[in-house]
Design an enzyme around this catalytic site. Structure first.
Site, mmCIF file in Angstrom:
data_model
loop_
_atom_site.group_PDB
_atom_site.id
_atom_site.type_symbol
_atom_site.label_atom_id
_atom_site.label_comp_id
_atom_site.label_asym_id
_atom_site.label_seq_id
_atom_site.Cartn_x
_atom_site.Cartn_y
_atom_site.Cartn_z
ATOM 1 C CB SER A 106 -0.954 -0.033 1.201
ATOM 2 O OG SER A 106 -1.966 0.918 1.090
ATOM 3 N NE ARG A 158 -9.215 2.042 10.021
ATOM 4 C CZ ARG A 158 -7.988 1.797 9.589
ATOM 5 N NH1 ARG A 158 -7.424 2.617 8.710
ATOM 6 N NH2 ARG A 158 -7.313 0.742 10.026
ATOM 7 C CG ASP A 214 -6.216 -3.881 -3.709
ATOM 8 O OD1 ASP A 214 -7.032 -2.976 -3.437
ATOM 9 O OD2 ASP A 214 -5.014 -3.826 -3.394
ATOM 10 C CG HIS A 258 -5.643 -2.353 -0.090
ATOM 11 N ND1 HIS A 258 -4.638 -2.414 -1.034
ATOM 12 C CD2 HIS A 258 -5.204 -1.503 0.882
ATOM 13 C CE1 HIS A 258 -3.629 -1.633 -0.649
ATOM 14 N NE2 HIS A 258 -3.942 -1.084 0.502
ATOM 15 C CG ASP A 259 -7.462 -4.591 5.034
ATOM 16 O OD1 ASP A 259 -6.677 -3.675 4.722
ATOM 17 O OD2 ASP A 259 -8.353 -4.457 5.890
#
Length: 348
Positions: A134, A200, A289, A318-319
């Site tokens: 990232s 968030r 992602d 993405h995580d």
């Protein structure tokens, strides 16, 4: 425990702002060997700290792939973050008060230029492996261009050569949430915190995927008035969780640094910049992602001279770069083994 490196020399940012100096929090594991050939430099993502054994425990630690018994592992907290490096709560010498909203935020290129001072302080002249996902991968690419001879191998994961319009839109929406918190303009450490919780929640939608929520956040009640739908409570929980360890100023300014990431800036073009990288590169993408889609990693691999692309299949979006450590480890092992074999053939 992290250590602190302080540079008391003037430091000019890409924006033109000049700092009287800066400090960086960093963590090391293991020891530098006699010929200084065992350095692994790990770059963390947006809200992490400088200890990868905490947030990447599947890959870093005793008897893990990046084992401190074998490697000298270095990780630095990004300037602007709240885990010990220079940030908005430090004193602005012009006012003798904290910077707060006037903090002169760092681009990813500014960040790696501070790391060069730490690298020299640690006596490092060559980095065996550079790895980061990232925003960490963005920094790794920048440094590989700034100092093409520094890295032997680089492993950028779920990252890009320039931040996309899609990524900027996500970050801008998160900053809007912070800016619309009535406390954001105030000068105290908790300013904008409620807005950051919402930010968030927005971010998680880009970090995960449809399948992630389908697998992990199932609807648990048919009650029309129930707030027990797990995906809703999960979004709220993640905002509250981040607010216990982070602040809106760091979140705000680091996202601006990410938005301005572009290895081609001032280097003729993005392609020309990537072509300057001399390290052998394994570029890893995550199949699901949404934020940094695999096409971005394919682009990097297509233009870095000694690069190959590997896609990790994962439902975690993405995580996945934090969670799919077994697949990532297997990919790195295969890559390094093949490169050692190739180098051995060349020297025969």
């Amino acid at each position: 425990m992290s250590k602190t490196f302080t540079c008391n020399k003037p430091f000019k940012l890409e924006s033109g702002a000049v700092l009287n100096g800066f400090h960086l929090a960093y963590t090391t594991h293991g020891k530098l060997n006699a010929d200084k050939s065992n350095v692994v430099w790990i770059f963390h993502a947006l809200t992490a700290n400088s200890d990868p054994a905490e947030w990447w425990g599947g890959l870093v630690g005793n008897d893990k792939f990046f084992d401190p018994k074998k490697y000298f592992i270095v990780c630095v907290n990004m300037p602007g973050s709240c885990y010990g490096s220079i940030n908005a709560f430090d004193i602005n010498p012009a006012t003798n008060n904290s910077w707060y909203h006037a903090f002169p935020w760092f681009t990813t290129r500014d960040m790696v230029r501070t790391y060069r001072h730490l690298k020299n302080h640690l006596g490092i002249s060559k980095i065996h492996i550079g790895i980061g996902g990232s925003m960490g991968g963005q920094q790794l690419l920048e440094w590989s261009i700034e100092e093409p001879e520094l890295f032997q191998y680089i492993i950028p994961i779920a990252t890009n050569a320039f931040h996309s319009a899609w990524g900027v839109a996500f970050n801008a929406s998160q900053r809007f949430a912070i800016e619309n918190d009535a406390t954001w303009k105030e000068h105290h450490v908790d300013a904008g915190l409620e807005g950051m919780k919402t930010a968030r929640s927005i971010a998680l939608l880009s970090y995960r995927s449809y399948d992630t929520y389908k697998l992990t956040q199932k609807i648990t009640s048919d009650n029309l008035n129930s707030r027990e739908r797990s995906s809703e409570s999960y979004q709220q929980y993640q905002g509250e969780k981040l607010a216990k360890r982070f602040n809106a100023f760091s979140y705000y300014f680091l996202s601006k640094g990410m938005d301005n990431h572009n290895v081609g800036r001032g280097r003729e073009s993005t392609v020309k910049a990537l072509e300057q990288i001399k390290a052998k590169a394994l570029v890893i993408g995550i199949s699901s992602d949404l934020l940094f889609p695999p096409t971005e990693q394919e682009f990097i691999a297509a233009h870095v001279p000694y690069a190959e692309f590997r896609e990790i299949h994962s439902p975690y979006g993405h995580d996945g770069f934090l969670l799919e450590y077994e697949q990532i480890e297997e990919a790195i092992k295969t890559f390094l083994y093949n490169k050692v074999e190739e180098e051995a053939l060349v020297t025969v």
